[in-house]
Design a protein around this motif. Structure first.
Motif, PDB file in Angstrom:
ATOM      1  N   ALA A 109       0.860  -1.177   0.000  1.00 41.99           N
ATOM      2  CA  ALA A 109       0.000   0.000   0.000  1.00 41.99           C
ATOM      3  C   ALA A 109       0.902   1.236   0.000  1.00 41.99           C
ATOM      4  N   PRO A 110       0.448   2.364  -0.566  1.00 38.92           N
ATOM      5  CA  PRO A 110       1.305   3.548  -0.675  1.00 38.92           C
ATOM      6  C   PRO A 110       1.948   3.984   0.633  1.00 38.92           C
ATOM      7  N   VAL A 111       1.224   3.891   1.743  1.00 37.43           N
ATOM      8  CA  VAL A 111       1.806   4.356   2.999  1.00 37.43           C
ATOM      9  C   VAL A 111       2.989   3.486   3.411  1.00 37.43           C
ATOM     10  N   TYR A 112       2.916   2.182   3.144  1.00 34.00           N
ATOM     11  CA  TYR A 112       4.039   1.302   3.463  1.00 34.00           C
ATOM     12  C   TYR A 112       5.193   1.528   2.494  1.00 34.00           C
ATOM     13  N   ALA A 113       4.868   1.755   1.232  1.00 35.59           N
ATOM     14  CA  ALA A 113       5.910   2.082   0.258  1.00 35.59           C
ATOM     15  C   ALA A 113       6.619   3.377   0.652  1.00 35.59           C
ATOM     16  N   ALA A 164      -0.286   3.910  -8.341  1.00 34.16           N
ATOM     17  CA  ALA A 164      -1.052   3.552  -9.534  1.00 34.16           C
ATOM     18  C   ALA A 164      -2.051   2.440  -9.233  1.00 34.16           C
ATOM     19  N   VAL A 165      -1.648   1.487  -8.403  1.00 32.30           N
ATOM     20  CA  VAL A 165      -2.555   0.391  -8.042  1.00 32.30           C
ATOM     21  C   VAL A 165      -3.643   0.886  -7.097  1.00 32.30           C
ATOM     22  N   ALA A 166      -3.265   1.762  -6.164  1.00 31.92           N
ATOM     23  CA  ALA A 166      -4.224   2.248  -5.185  1.00 31.92           C
ATOM     24  C   ALA A 166      -5.229   3.230  -5.781  1.00 31.92           C
ATOM     25  N   ALA A 170      -2.969  10.324 -10.257  1.00 27.03           N
ATOM     26  CA  ALA A 170      -2.243  10.353  -8.996  1.00 27.03           C
ATOM     27  C   ALA A 170      -0.800   9.854  -9.105  1.00 27.03           C
ATOM     28  N   PRO A 171      -0.501   8.798  -9.899  1.00 28.01           N
ATOM     29  CA  PRO A 171       0.893   8.348  -9.989  1.00 28.01           C
ATOM     30  C   PRO A 171       1.856   9.401 -10.534  1.00 28.01           C
ATOM     31  N   LEU A 172       1.315  10.381 -11.263  1.00 31.18           N
ATOM     32  CA  LEU A 172       2.196  11.413 -11.787  1.00 31.18           C
ATOM     33  C   LEU A 172       2.815  12.250 -10.680  1.00 31.18           C
ATOM     34  N   ALA A 184      -0.872  14.015  -4.966  1.00 39.15           N
ATOM     35  CA  ALA A 184      -1.819  12.906  -5.038  1.00 39.15           C
ATOM     36  C   ALA A 184      -3.224  13.285  -4.579  1.00 39.15           C
ATOM     37  N   PRO A 185      -3.370  14.014  -3.458  1.00 43.22           N
ATOM     38  CA  PRO A 185      -4.732  14.382  -3.040  1.00 43.22           C
ATOM     39  C   PRO A 185      -5.445  15.277  -4.060  1.00 43.22           C
ATOM     40  N   LEU A 186      -4.670  16.073  -4.808  1.00 43.02           N
ATOM     41  CA  LEU A 186      -5.290  16.982  -5.776  1.00 43.02           C
ATOM     42  C   LEU A 186      -5.808  16.232  -6.993  1.00 43.02           C
ATOM     43  N   TRP A 187      -5.126  15.107  -7.317  1.00 45.73           N
ATOM     44  CA  TRP A 187      -5.508  14.366  -8.517  1.00 45.73           C
ATOM     45  C   TRP A 187      -6.425  13.191  -8.194  1.00 45.73           C
TER      46      TRP A 187
END
Length: 291
Positions: free
Chosen positions: A153-157, A236-238, A244-246, A288-291
């Motif tokens: 998950a993004p937070v763990y990454a 990208a997965v989340a 958001a991945p950008l 990420a929050p904006l996209w």
């Protein structure tokens, strides 16, 4: 780990901005860095969709850390204790072929992907040219980033990026063993870093100017591309189907640019992860929050 070595050297008949070896090195490293990110973005949703992962949440942190520890131990065993070069090199190339399989199998299928991965690893083993090894490294790093991006998950990454950046600082400026790892990589001729020659006297397969002397290439460790790509892939997965991945991708590119400026002003080996991971984390947190 990032390194820029050597005097400007011979630029041949080049003219314009590309006559500057610093520009050639930065552009070459940047292109490889971006290629890893884009390939990881293409691979990760396919791996996640087919169920290829180490689990979910933070389960993949254990194999990630274990793999890095084993790779570091094997390289240091060669430099410090004279371990069997053939055995260590073989283990490294098995790891490379496996990572390449994760990048290739989503597009070629399991069997053809395995054949292509083994062929790519063997080619990198037998052909000591930067273009060949950079390509093999880019595919392998993208495969690793895709696998862990599909698992974390993004937070763990993000936490993995923070810890890795701290370790990089210690390994470069504290213990200094990152320099030994770079020497081991060059000695074993394994594609564990990206090497962009910036001097016409560059000797294929060696990080030195032909006839001796200081390095004549811009170097970026594979880990410097792996970790930010891992966060990009995880996002990208989340957040499928979004931009958001950008956010971490663009942030890491800004970090890479800052790293190149820093390295060109202060030659030698420097910790690259604080720059690229920091850029990726800031980009993710802001964008990420904006996209």
């Amino acid at each position: 780990m990032s390194e820029r070595g050597g005097a400007p050297g011979r630029a041949g008949r080049r003219s314009g901005p590309l006559a500057d070896p610093r520009v050639r090195g930065a552009l070459g490293v940047g292109a490889l860095f971006l290629a890893v990110q884009l390939l990881a973005l293409a691979v990760t949703p396919r791996l996640a969709g087919s169920g290829v992962s180490y689990g979910d949440g933070g389960d993949a942190l254990v194999p990630l850390v274990l793999g890095l520890v084993v790779g570091t131990a094997l390289s240091l065993a060669v430099v410090r204790h004279g371990a069997s070069r053939r055995l260590v090199r073989g283990a490294m190339f098995v790891s490379l072929a496996t990572a390449q399989w994760f990048a290739l199998s989503p597009f070629l299928g399991s069997v053809v992907g395995a054949v292509a991965a083994v062929a790519g690893a063997l080619l990198a083993w037998r052909v000591p040219r930067p273009a060949v090894r950079n390509t093999a490294a880019a595919v392998g790093v993208a495969g690793g980033a895709g696998l862990f991006g599909a698992s974390l998950a993004p937070v763990y990454a993000a936490w993995a990026l923070v810890v890795a950046a701290g370790y990089d600082v210690y390994a470069v400026y504290g213990s200094g063993h990152m320099g030994e790892l770079a020497d081991a990589s060059a000695d074993l001729r394994i594609p564990s870093m990206f090497v962009v020659p910036t001097d016409d006297g560059y000797d294929d397969g060696e990080l030195r100017v032909a006839g001796g002397g200081r390095p004549a290439a811009t170097v970026l460790g594979a880990g410097d591309a792996l970790f930010p790509a891992m966060l990009t892939a995880s996002v990208a997965v989340a957040s499928p189907g979004t931009l958001a991945p950008l956010a971490p991708l663009l942030g890491s590119l800004v970090g890479l640019a800052a790293l190149q400026v820093f390295v060109h002003r202060r030659r030698g080996i420097h910790a690259g992860l604080p720059f690229v991971n920091g850029g990726a984390l800031i980009g993710w947190a802001i964008g990420a929050p904006l996209w």
